[in-house]
Scaffold this motif. Structure first.
Motif, mmCIF file in Angstrom:
data_model
loop_
_atom_site.group_PDB
_atom_site.id
_atom_site.type_symbol
_atom_site.label_atom_id
_atom_site.label_comp_id
_atom_site.label_asym_id
_atom_site.label_seq_id
_atom_site.Cartn_x
_atom_site.Cartn_y
_atom_site.Cartn_z
ATOM 1 N N THR B 79 0.805 -1.338 -0.132
ATOM 2 C CA THR B 79 0.057 -0.059 0.054
ATOM 3 C C THR B 79 0.732 1.204 -0.017
ATOM 4 O O THR B 79 1.908 1.371 0.707
ATOM 5 C CB THR B 79 -0.887 0.077 1.326
ATOM 6 N N SER B 80 0.655 2.246 -0.674
ATOM 7 C CA SER B 80 1.413 3.253 -0.942
ATOM 8 C C SER B 80 0.303 4.425 -0.973
ATOM 9 O O SER B 80 -0.534 4.798 -1.574
ATOM 10 C CB SER B 80 2.227 3.077 -2.357
ATOM 11 N N ALA B 81 0.892 5.614 -0.228
ATOM 12 C CA ALA B 81 -0.075 6.783 -0.028
ATOM 13 C C ALA B 81 0.155 7.720 -1.263
ATOM 14 O O ALA B 81 -0.845 8.390 -1.640
ATOM 15 C CB ALA B 81 0.474 7.321 1.153
ATOM 16 N N ARG B 82 1.473 7.614 -2.026
ATOM 17 C CA ARG B 82 1.297 8.495 -3.071
ATOM 18 C C ARG B 82 2.371 7.880 -3.978
ATOM 19 O O ARG B 82 2.978 7.023 -3.386
ATOM 20 C CB ARG B 82 2.014 9.898 -2.677
ATOM 21 N N ASP B 83 2.488 8.556 -4.998
ATOM 22 C CA ASP B 83 3.902 8.119 -6.093
ATOM 23 C C ASP B 83 5.007 8.183 -5.414
ATOM 24 O O ASP B 83 5.269 9.355 -4.727
ATOM 25 C CB ASP B 83 3.559 8.990 -7.134
ATOM 26 N N ARG B 84 5.785 7.511 -5.927
ATOM 27 C CA ARG B 84 7.414 7.657 -5.802
ATOM 28 C C ARG B 84 7.902 8.297 -6.935
ATOM 29 O O ARG B 84 7.570 8.401 -8.109
ATOM 30 C CB ARG B 84 8.042 6.376 -5.252
ATOM 31 N N ARG B 85 9.355 8.596 -6.982
ATOM 32 C CA ARG B 85 10.150 8.911 -8.213
ATOM 33 C C ARG B 85 9.968 7.881 -9.107
ATOM 34 O O ARG B 85 9.743 8.361 -10.543
ATOM 35 C CB ARG B 85 11.433 9.136 -7.816
ATOM 36 N N ILE B 86 10.175 6.568 -8.754
ATOM 37 C CA ILE B 86 10.167 5.672 -9.830
ATOM 38 C C ILE B 86 8.753 5.072 -10.117
ATOM 39 O O ILE B 86 8.098 4.866 -9.271
ATOM 40 C CB ILE B 86 10.985 4.458 -9.431
ATOM 41 N N PHE B 131 3.186 -4.966 -6.863
ATOM 42 C CA PHE B 131 2.393 -3.788 -7.162
ATOM 43 C C PHE B 131 2.213 -2.900 -6.012
ATOM 44 O O PHE B 131 2.240 -3.382 -5.105
ATOM 45 C CB PHE B 131 0.963 -4.657 -7.612
ATOM 46 N N HIS B 132 1.839 -1.812 -6.399
ATOM 47 C CA HIS B 132 1.346 -0.613 -5.332
ATOM 48 C C HIS B 132 -0.059 -0.497 -5.486
ATOM 49 O O HIS B 132 -0.779 -0.474 -6.653
ATOM 50 C CB HIS B 132 2.238 0.634 -5.638
#
Lengths: 257, 257
Positions: B79-86, B131-132
């Motif tokens: 789970t990811s709150a937001r996008d990362r650089r990659i 997957f995120h």
């Protein structure tokens, strides 16, 4: 449109759940909370669990009856843990989300009503609802925490609302990164990569140039299904070039010098 | 099939959230909980919030690293709150639920990974995920409570599972039509491959050992999304081994003899 939707909590026992519900609502872009005779409110526990959604708690309306809570509503959804004796239009959370957004978009005032932690809504209360919503939990352990039930329903409202807005459900507007945001390698670039790969595997004695078929087929299958981007392809080609140098003994020579 | 799915909580601060997550899981028919270095566990607060799902807490596995938590897994959702650089393959909870059930039905071992209450998963941890998953919350107030995030994802898994159960012919067809006849590499096999890959890239002077991050992240993304089979992994490892020999100048020496 989301402001046409209110969340109504009936006779909540644990103030922490009120805070949790407020947080879930705010996460999903809702703001209007109505409390029917909460046992304890306001409360530090509610504030703590709201974790920043205190504005929703501060503007929450506290009323004495469900009737007051539903004043002005044209469409009421009541959560129900199980089937009751009286058959009633029953929706799952996804259907509810779709219906809520459809009707709110046409100006309906909508209430999502949640019952007591231990016993839910009474039959009388359920009969004031146009639709019953059942969260499809395991029948062997079916009772959700109040705040997580609010989360599931408001999540479905938001999913439906985003879809109605034409907004993507998974990438925020300011976010750039989709795996497909990169240009994919073309078929001929891919072919040149496979040629390069084959030459390199021969150079490191991994592949018998007389019968490359089977191994190359497997590698084509692996990379073929990955939708390799052009940037990734450049990395892979770079690795191959360095590997070829290594195979020619160039690295060793460089280190020997 | 649901027993192939584990929920992994990383460095949870508040034991109440562990209890809330256990309850949400049990509501949705899941039972396997893995805790990576929880701050406090076991705990009365966890038991209280679990509200009857204490069996899940009792059988929960406590481990020291995410790597241990993912042992044996073939597919990992973070789970990811937001996008990362990659850029990374990003799903919404609904797409995740569909994918989880599809893959679990084919025997995949699946992990749903949730990060810390305050800071989520680190970039390193996110790079171990195939997957995120992003829950589409309001960007102005985007951080969900941990237990309600678990509720949303496990709810989508259950919705998808129920749909699959209601249409058994569709599932059978999918199984037959799947190209996936080979056993997938596990997460720990994949990790060993990445280590081997990194060593090899250093050996051929392609990767600066001082700053491997960005390049390795890109390669993890490429292979991570391919669902690499064990047989394919063996081929890739074989290529790396031969490349290392080339880098050591062994091939050249062999040819010189």
């Amino acid at each position: 449109m989301l402001q046409n939707i209110r969340v109504v909590l009936v006779n909540t026992s644990h103030p922490g759940n009120i805070g949790g519900a407020a947080r879930a609502m705010k996460n999903m872009g809702l703001s209007r909370l109505v409390l029917v005779e909460p046992r304890v409110f306001p409360s530090h526990e509610a504030d703590a669990r709201a974790s920043g959604a205190t504005d929703i708690l501060e503007s929450a309306q506290v009323v004495a009856t469900l009737e007051e809570a539903l004043a002005g509503c044209t469409l009421v959804f009541g959560t129900s843990a199980r089937d009751r004796r009286i058959p009633w239009p029953l929706l799952d959370p996804r259907e509810s989300g779709l219906k809520v957004v459809e009707e709110a978009g046409q100006g309906a005032q909508i209430a999502l009503v949640f019952g007591r932690e231990d016993s839910g809504l009474t039959n009388d209360e359920l009969q004031r609802c146009h639709f019953h919503v059942h969260i499809p939990s395991d029948p062997a352990f079916s009772s959700l925490n109040l705040a997580t039930a609010v989360q599931v329903l408001t999540y479905e409202v938001r999913m439906s609302w985003l879809a109605a807005q034409g907004q993507p459900t998974k990438i925020e507007k300011d976010e750039v990164a989709s795996p497909r945001s990169e240009e994919l390698a073309t078929m001929d670039e891919l072919e040149r990569f496979y040629e390069h790969l084959q030459q390199t595997l021969v150079a490191i004695d991994f592949l018998d140039p007389e019968k490359p078929r089977h191994l190359m087929a497997r590698l084509r299958r692996l990379y073929g299904r990955s939708s390799v981007s052009r940037a990734e392809m450049n990395i892979l080609r770079g690795i191959l070039t360095e590997t070829q140098k290594a195979a020619r003994g160039e690295l060793q020579k460089r280190k020997d010098q």
